[in-house]
Write a protein that holds these residues in place. Structure first.
Motif, PDB file in Angstrom:
ATOM      1  N   GLY A  19       6.046  73.407  33.408  1.00 12.76           N
ATOM      2  CA  GLY A  19       6.911  73.145  33.307  1.00 12.76           C
ATOM      3  C   GLY A  19       7.569  72.838  31.900  1.00 12.76           C
ATOM      4  N   VAL A  20       8.890  72.525  31.530  1.00 12.19           N
ATOM      5  CA  VAL A  20       9.693  73.249  30.696  1.00 12.19           C
ATOM      6  C   VAL A  20      10.656  71.634  30.564  1.00 12.19           C
ATOM      7  CG1 VAL A  20      10.292  75.455  30.819  1.00 12.19           C
ATOM      8  CG2 VAL A  20      11.627  73.991  32.210  1.00 12.19           C
ATOM      9  N   ASN A  21      11.019  71.051  28.935  1.00 10.27           N
ATOM     10  CA  ASN A  21      11.850  69.805  28.855  1.00 10.27           C
ATOM     11  C   ASN A  21      10.833  68.663  29.950  1.00 10.27           C
ATOM     12  OD1 ASN A  21      13.247  71.097  27.438  1.00 10.27           O
ATOM     13  ND2 ASN A  21      14.365  71.633  29.382  1.00 10.27           N
ATOM     14  N   ASN A  22       9.374  68.259  29.468  1.00  8.80           N
ATOM     15  CA  ASN A  22       8.836  67.490  29.918  1.00  8.80           C
ATOM     16  C   ASN A  22       8.693  67.518  31.465  1.00  8.80           C
ATOM     17  OD1 ASN A  22       7.153  67.131  28.091  1.00  8.80           O
ATOM     18  ND2 ASN A  22       9.283  65.564  27.099  1.00  8.80           N
ATOM     19  N   GLU A  23       9.406  68.172  32.559  1.00 12.52           N
ATOM     20  CA  GLU A  23       9.100  68.297  33.817  1.00 12.52           C
ATOM     21  C   GLU A  23       8.106  67.413  34.549  1.00 12.52           C
ATOM     22  OE1 GLU A  23      11.907  71.438  35.406  1.00 12.52           O
ATOM     23  OE2 GLU A  23      10.327  72.361  34.347  1.00 12.52           O
ATOM     24  N   GLN A  24       8.076  66.995  35.927  1.00  9.39           N
ATOM     25  CA  GLN A  24       6.643  66.623  36.656  1.00  9.39           C
ATOM     26  C   GLN A  24       6.449  67.060  37.574  1.00  9.39           C
ATOM     27  OE1 GLN A  24       7.002  62.436  37.674  1.00  9.39           O
ATOM     28  NE2 GLN A  24       6.997  61.743  34.793  1.00  9.39           N
ATOM     29  N   ALA A  25       5.629  67.694  37.920  1.00 13.28           N
ATOM     30  CA  ALA A  25       5.260  68.533  39.133  1.00 13.28           C
ATOM     31  C   ALA A  25       4.559  67.389  40.422  1.00 13.28           C
ATOM     32  CB  ALA A  25       4.159  68.953  39.155  1.00 13.28           C
ATOM     33  N   MET A  26       5.202  68.242  41.870  1.00 17.31           N
ATOM     34  CA  MET A  26       4.411  67.584  42.991  1.00 17.31           C
ATOM     35  C   MET A  26       3.911  68.526  43.644  1.00 17.31           C
ATOM     36  SD  MET A  26       4.675  64.707  43.897  1.00 17.31           S
ATOM     37  CE  MET A  26       5.757  63.525  44.503  1.00 17.31           C
ATOM     38  N   LEU A  27       3.106  68.336  44.460  1.00 20.02           N
ATOM     39  CA  LEU A  27       1.787  69.784  44.583  1.00 20.02           C
ATOM     40  C   LEU A  27       1.909  69.904  46.556  1.00 20.02           C
ATOM     41  CD1 LEU A  27      -0.877  69.222  42.631  1.00 20.02           C
ATOM     42  CD2 LEU A  27       1.689  70.563  41.958  1.00 20.02           C
ATOM     43  N   PHE A  28       2.689  70.823  46.446  1.00 20.68           N
ATOM     44  CA  PHE A  28       3.017  71.160  48.223  1.00 20.68           C
ATOM     45  C   PHE A  28       1.602  72.583  48.548  1.00 20.68           C
ATOM     46  CE2 PHE A  28       6.642  68.855  47.179  1.00 20.68           C
ATOM     47  CZ  PHE A  28       6.349  67.824  47.603  1.00 20.68           C
ATOM     48  N   PRO A  29       1.611  72.173  50.125  1.00 19.16           N
ATOM     49  CA  PRO A  29       0.174  73.488  50.090  1.00 19.16           C
ATOM     50  C   PRO A  29       0.716  74.198  50.891  1.00 19.16           C
ATOM     51  CG  PRO A  29       0.300  71.462  52.191  1.00 19.16           C
ATOM     52  CD  PRO A  29       1.329  70.548  50.948  1.00 19.16           C
ATOM     53  N   THR A  30       2.282  74.867  51.103  1.00 16.45           N
ATOM     54  CA  THR A  30       3.023  75.498  51.226  1.00 16.45           C
ATOM     55  C   THR A  30       4.593  76.010  51.010  1.00 16.45           C
ATOM     56  OG1 THR A  30       3.859  75.188  53.560  1.00 16.45           O
ATOM     57  CG2 THR A  30       1.538  75.692  53.840  1.00 16.45           C
ATOM     58  N   ARG A  31       5.045  77.375  50.977  1.00 16.40           N
ATOM     59  CA  ARG A  31       6.403  77.239  50.606  1.00 16.40           C
ATOM     60  C   ARG A  31       7.376  76.023  50.894  1.00 16.40           C
ATOM     61  NH1 ARG A  31       8.887  81.215  47.685  1.00 16.40           N
ATOM     62  NH2 ARG A  31       6.940  83.300  47.797  1.00 16.40           N
TER      63      ARG A  31
ATOM     64  N   PRO B 158      -2.162  61.794  30.285  1.00 12.65           N
ATOM     65  CA  PRO B 158      -1.240  61.260  31.702  1.00 12.65           C
ATOM     66  C   PRO B 158      -0.509  60.933  31.778  1.00 12.65           C
ATOM     67  CG  PRO B 158      -3.279  60.553  31.055  1.00 12.65           C
ATOM     68  CD  PRO B 158      -2.580  60.842  29.560  1.00 12.65           C
ATOM     69  N   THR B 159       0.644  61.524  32.484  1.00 12.08           N
ATOM     70  CA  THR B 159       1.800  61.314  33.170  1.00 12.08           C
ATOM     71  C   THR B 159       1.904  60.320  34.015  1.00 12.08           C
ATOM     72  OG1 THR B 159       2.428  63.237  34.086  1.00 12.08           O
ATOM     73  CG2 THR B 159       2.902  63.595  32.097  1.00 12.08           C
ATOM     74  N   THR B 160       2.881  59.713  34.549  1.00 14.43           N
ATOM     75  CA  THR B 160       3.284  58.816  35.400  1.00 14.43           C
ATOM     76  C   THR B 160       3.623  58.988  36.575  1.00 14.43           C
ATOM     77  OG1 THR B 160       3.822  56.524  34.403  1.00 14.43           O
ATOM     78  CG2 THR B 160       4.577  56.477  36.347  1.00 14.43           C
ATOM     79  N   THR B 161       2.782  59.076  37.431  1.00 13.49           N
ATOM     80  CA  THR B 161       2.677  59.779  38.985  1.00 13.49           C
ATOM     81  C   THR B 161       2.063  58.474  40.518  1.00 13.49           C
ATOM     82  OG1 THR B 161       0.274  60.253  38.742  1.00 13.49           O
ATOM     83  CG2 THR B 161       2.131  62.056  37.940  1.00 13.49           C
TER      84      THR B 161
END
Length: 663
Positions: free
Chosen positions: A79-91, A181-184
């Motif tokens: 991440g850059v600039n405090n980006e948040q992430a969502m995770l997935f199993p496929t492209r 921790p970030t809010t998820t």
């Protein structure tokens, strides 16, 4: 002996603490304890007392702690600039998330930027490990866009599972650190919600209102177990297939769901997925069904999402129909993907009359266009246990060339045969098929006798990808081995409980169960040995009586259904807290209590419900309508105080930040 016999729920031995997992001490539990009515209201209101002790929740709404940890590592790494992430199993799924976020962004200027990152995680010491690498796909975006990503996660059910997250974490170096921790969880109190149109009689193609994430405390680690303890607790009731046998586990599941195993009992588990298994004609009501007509997904909602995508990919573009009061995300899928839907929320014969009028009008107005894409219905529906006249709907579908998609989760294929009336049958395997409340999964079955079977099959051959994580499939296979043997026990217990409640009309206003609710339509589809299912709902003459009954139930309280143990929730408060008047208009009252009955000893069950009835009987009788109006007025007051412009709303609003916890 059954490998899962012990899951047939011992006599109840005590409540689980507020916010703890249900079942207790289960690393991948899919329910959470909300023991009292006030706890549920506190959850909806964002009460710190409740939120601070939440350690888990239903997986499509509450992001598991292991997934949060892995997401924070990915945010730190990519991440850059405090980006948040969502995770997935496929492209492909990550790309679908990005498309959804771009299409539904309502920020001024350019669409919300979403970056996709591919992260291949492999064991530290590949030569010494039997673990295989994992390809993780990460969507990265600004914190302000998190609610959009969470909508995709929730509605589609396509995010990674907690077992996949733990598998990934197990292959990362021990010294890998996650940032603060970030809010998820984005648990937003109901009284602070910006808008909340879960449903609408009119389809809307407009984007949902934007909202910003609200800071939520990280849940306490109150149930941290060692790896050995977690494995022991998950496997204490049976033996899993080895991890390298995941393909066999999935094949066994497809065969079990297709109904083609000549012998399918717990003792035959090692053969069910093997090439030597004896197969025969399907018992699903269409003998031509094979395992190749069954498709597995990570959640039941993913199966529904894919059924809708399948319809959009094969049929001429048109609105869909939602028939009957449905589970919330089914309508969200029809609203947010494709051209919209028509809603017939009562799901009664009169609605079919109205549907016929609509179809005739559409054909008259646009003779060159299809009137409908597909009709989605549950059999029975949740929470009113109503069943549509499937034979009549089938006739309309054949006449006007649209698909019928039936969600059989509550009925289950031991009790009902709905496939002969449907083009596609979907189900949440997370419920009674699993029973153990510790694994997510979904299935989609094609009817090989359907008019559009060839086109549907060709689309799936080209577009289907298997994103069902192998460990989840292995646990699901184990849990479902005695599925057919558990159902009659649950059915018998539920009928006995419903008979008890039905015999107390002075206290119980209504019992919703297929024996009392549209039984003529249910019986048309009931198998020769089928029962009436394990789910019922009850209403009482006053809200206070509903509260007293619910609080006095000596069983587990929380979201989900189809568990081997009894599980209850105040369904309408939990799922429709900001739209009580609207839900009541379709017969879903504020005081409705939904109960999924388990496999406890029947005498203990009846004693527990009898005691809860006594608590309800102690409440003085009052005008229920006045109480409902009072409860509704309190909630409307909160909404108007927060935003006076909302005082003139006639329908539920278009998007909720309230992360409903039920299924």
């Amino acid at each position: 002996m059954s490998s899962t016999t012990a899951t047939s729920a011992p006599n109840f031995s005590g409540q689980i603490a507020l916010g703890a997992s249900v079942p207790a001490f289960t690393a991948h539990a899919i329910s959470v304890s909300l023991p009292t009515w006030d706890d549920v209201v506190g959850y909806e209101e964002g009460d710190k007392r409740v939120l601070d002790v939440m350690v888990t929740g239903y997986p499509r709404f509450f992001i598991h702690l292991s997934i949060r940890k892995l997401a924070r590592i990915c945010e730190q790494k990519f991440g850059v600039n405090n980006e948040q992430a969502m995770l997935f199993p496929t492209r492909k799924i990550a790309q679908a998330c990005r498309s959804f976020m771009v299409d539904h962004s309502c920020q001024p200027g350019p669409p919300v930027p979403v970056r996709l990152v591919q992260f291949f995680i492999s064991p530290e010491d590949a030569s010494a490990s039997t673990a295989t690498g994992v390809e993780l796909h990460i969507a990265l975006f600004s914190a302000e866009a998190f609610p959009l990503a969470k909508q995709f996660w929730q509605h589609s059910g396509l995010g990674i599972s907690s077992r996949l997250a733990e598998y990934c974490l197990s292959m990362l170096p021990d010294d890998t650190e996650a940032p603060s921790p970030t809010t998820t969880s984005t648990r937003v109190p109901a009284k602070r919600t910006g808008s909340n149109r879960h449903y609408s009689a009119k389809s809307s193609l407009s984007s949902p209102p934007c909202s910003s994430p609200l800071s939520v405390p990280e849940p306490p680690a109150a149930e941290v177990l060692s790896a050995d303890q977690a494995v022991y607790l998950e496997e204490r009731y049976g033996r899993n297939l080895p991890l390298e046998s995941a393909a066999n586990a999935k094949r066994a599941l497809r065969r079990r769901i297709a109904g083609v195993l000549v012998r399918d009992s717990p003792s035959d588990w090692s053969e069910a997925g093997g090439h030597e298994a004896e197969l025969g004609p399907s018992t699903r009501g269409v003998k031509e069904v094979t395992e190749d007509d069954v498709y597995l997904f990570p959640t039941g909602m993913t199966a529904i999402w894919n059924a809708h995508q399948l319809a959009l990919g094969v049929m001429p573009l048109a609105k869909s129909i939602c028939f009957g009061f449905p589970y919330t995300d089914t309508l969200k899928i029809l609203q947010k993907w494709g051209p919209g839907y028509h809603f017939y929320g009562h799901g009664l014969d009169k609605d079919i009359d109205d549907l016929e009028i609509l179809l005739a009008k559409e054909v008259s107005s646009h003779p060159d266009q299809p009137p409908v894409l597909a009709l989605f219905t549950e059999f029975p529906s949740n929470p009113l246990l109503r069943c549509a006249d499937l034979s009549r709907l089938r006739g309309l579908a054949d006449k006007h060339n649209f698909l019928i998609v039936v969600d059989e989760t509550i009925g289950n294929f031991v009790n009902v045969e709905v496939l002969p009336y449907a083009d596609i049958v979907v189900s949440s395997l997370s419920k009674v098929f699993s029973g153990d409340c510790n694994a997510m999964g979904g299935s989609l079955v094609l009817n090989p006798k359907g008019r559009y079977y060839t086109a549907l099959k060709q689309y799936l051959v080209k577009n289907f990808e298997d994103s069902f994580f192998f460990e989840d499939a292995i646990y699901m296979e184990r849990n479902s081995r005695d599925f057919r043997r558990r159902i009659p026990v649950i059915d018998g217990n539920t009928q006995a409980v419903c008979a008890l409640l039905h015999s107390h009309p002075e206290t119980v206003k209504e019992v919703y169960y297929p024996t009392y609710t549209t039984p003529e339509h249910y019986n048309k589809c009931r198998t020769p040995a089928g029962g009436f299912g394990g789910l019922f709902s009850a209403t009482f003459h006053t809200i206070e009586a509903s509260k007293a009954f619910f609080d006095a139930l000596p069983f587990h309280k929380g979201p989900s259904l189809g568990t081997n143990f009894t599980l209850a929730c105040p369904y309408t408060i939990l799922g429709h807290y900001l739209e009580l008047d609207w839900a009541a208009g379709y017969g879903v009252e504020a005081g409705l209590v939904r109960v999924s009955v388990g496999m406890e000893e029947r005498e203990a069950l009846l004693e527990g419900f009898a005691n809860a009835l006594k608590a309800a009987e102690m409440i003085p009788s009052d005008d229920d309508n006045s109480q409902l109006r009072t409860l509704g007025a309190e909630i409307v007051y909160r909404r108007v105080v927060t935003d006076p412009s909302r005082s003139k709303l006639k329908e539920p609003e278009s998007e909720s930040l309230v992360q409903v916890l039920y299924d």
